[in-house]
Design an enzyme around this catalytic site. Sequence first.
Site, short mmCIF file in Angstrom:
data_model
loop_
_atom_site.label_atom_id
_atom_site.label_comp_id
_atom_site.label_asym_id
_atom_site.label_seq_id
_atom_site.Cartn_x
_atom_site.Cartn_y
_atom_site.Cartn_z
N GLU A 136 0.88 -1.17 0.00
CA GLU A 136 0.00 0.00 0.00
C GLU A 136 0.91 1.21 0.00
O GLU A 136 1.52 1.53 1.02
CB GLU A 136 -0.93 -0.04 1.23
CG GLU A 136 -2.15 0.86 1.07
CD GLU A 136 -1.84 2.32 1.35
OE1 GLU A 136 -1.56 3.06 0.37
OE2 GLU A 136 -1.86 2.73 2.51
N CYS B 130 -2.73 8.64 3.36
CA CYS B 130 -2.52 7.99 2.06
C CYS B 130 -3.77 8.05 1.19
O CYS B 130 -3.68 8.08 -0.03
CB CYS B 130 -2.07 6.55 2.25
SG CYS B 130 -3.23 5.52 3.19
#
Length: 594
Positions: free
Chosen positions: A296, A330
């Site tokens: 990720e 994020c």
Amino acid sequence: MAFWWPLLVLGFAYAICRFLLMLIPPNVPSIEVDASDVLDDGNQTKENTYIYIPSKKAAPTDKVQCYEPATMKYLGFFHALTPDEVKEHVAQARKAQKIWAKSTFKQRRQFLRILLKYIIEHQKLICETSSRDTGKTMVDASLGEIMTTCEKITWLLEEGERWLKPEYRSTGRSMLHKISKVEFHPLGVIGAIVSWNYPFHNIFNPMLAAVFSGNGIVIKVSEHASWSGCFYFQIIQAALAAVGAPDNLVHVITGFAETGEALVASVDKIIFVGSTGVGRMIMRNAAETLIPVTLELGGKDAFIVCEDVDVSHVAHIAVRAALQSSGQNCAGAERFYVHQEIYAAFVAQVVKIVKSVCVGPPLAGKYDMGGICLQDHADKLQNLVDDAIEKGEEIFGRGSFGNLGEDAIDQFFPPTVIVNVNHTMKLMQEEAFGPIIPIMKFSSDEEAIVLANDSNYGLGCAVFSGNQRRAKEIASKLHCGVAAINDFASTYMCQSLPFGGVKHSGFGRFAGVEGLRACCLVKSVVEDRWWPYIKTKIPKPLQYPVSENCFEFQELLVEALYGMNVWDRLRALVNVWKILSDQNSAVGSARRNQ
């Protein structure tokens, strides 16, 4: 009618009993965790609260130095583990995992309930710890750390066992006499290397999935959030001990790149949350042992606003999407595309909100936004803004600073609204990871789609329209892993959903069913349906030595199973049966002649 009455009564009684049982609170013991090392009661001596000044030289690799970004107060240090020490931690987790793999789901659920109870009862402590270690506000910590983790726990409690039980699948035509299923077994020891921006949730997220699926886990926390990570580890240890789990099932380790490389080389799977550059290095290292990898790697999420929206409503969502955790998120929105008909009104509303935002040390007063966690990152943000200004963009509004003090001024960056942007600017291509809102106009849905897809990243998107069908149509054409319709980041609060991206945002998924099963060895199993009454036998024409008509038999068998219409299949089946009968007759005659 009389026949159905007893069934209806029984069904109603069963529903009432289930409802009454839900009212009985589960028996969940409390755990005690020593929080003296993280409590800031204002009585610390000057010696252990001095201002930390990072060295401009190469940092020592044997110690992880910890400090508060918002105040630069020194917090202490932790040992940076050597490769041999990492291997020992993994070896200990591997021994414990062999025991834990035999644990019941009842025991695993109790572990989750104990954690949930502690989190709910100690929200302030957890949020303050996260705030001190990363500079975020208490509200940001609650939204991103507490709520997401509680949602993960409750989803696992309600559905986790269901998705880890064997899943039965169709057998197809050739295996109708069989049972086919997929089993989910623990992989062994999971390794996780997690980022600093959500220190509590980023530890608990992989740990919960790994432990509930029967694995051990070793988590390397970021060198920028080791202080809080080591305290959160104590919570996990206490909860595991309360349910009788084996010692050393979960480990939290500290260190730098060398520590992370050793972890990748030692475990059965690696989960990484961080930058694209480090993600590439992890993939290279994982290739040596051919372990599965989940990456990720952040994003550059598009936030698309059509002309048929309530501008004031969407503007508030946009500012939260950009400023959550000082933009260090994020899944935060980093590119704003607004239809030209409402562009001016939207910009004005966003600027109005942003100008009301006050930035400062989150635990020192009432501030809307906290600090920047990493040293020198504020300089990077300013460089992105300067590059955009040189190429023609304009700063249209900024938030204000509170009483920062001279020692911490470099750790804050004002929320900034920028207009007249275009895709030649670094700000629209590189991940900023900060509180900047660049707004660009578009004239058609097709143009918005092209702009949103013009990025190396592909984590998430948010699309807003008064016509929900239109918003869904736009979102369906965006090349990314998660999409929110008329909302921001709602996908992550639905913990049944997988989370992850494409392109430079990484691959693989954590969270949801897919993330849970990604911690498992997925094994396909086929067995006889009516064993031992009917046992699978190889047809005689195919037994060694094969008969002269073996290919004819196999050809007819394929037609009987997969022919284009029922008459072709029936004709082929008759011929298959004829060959088998002739074969059996020939075998019988041979036996009689003997």
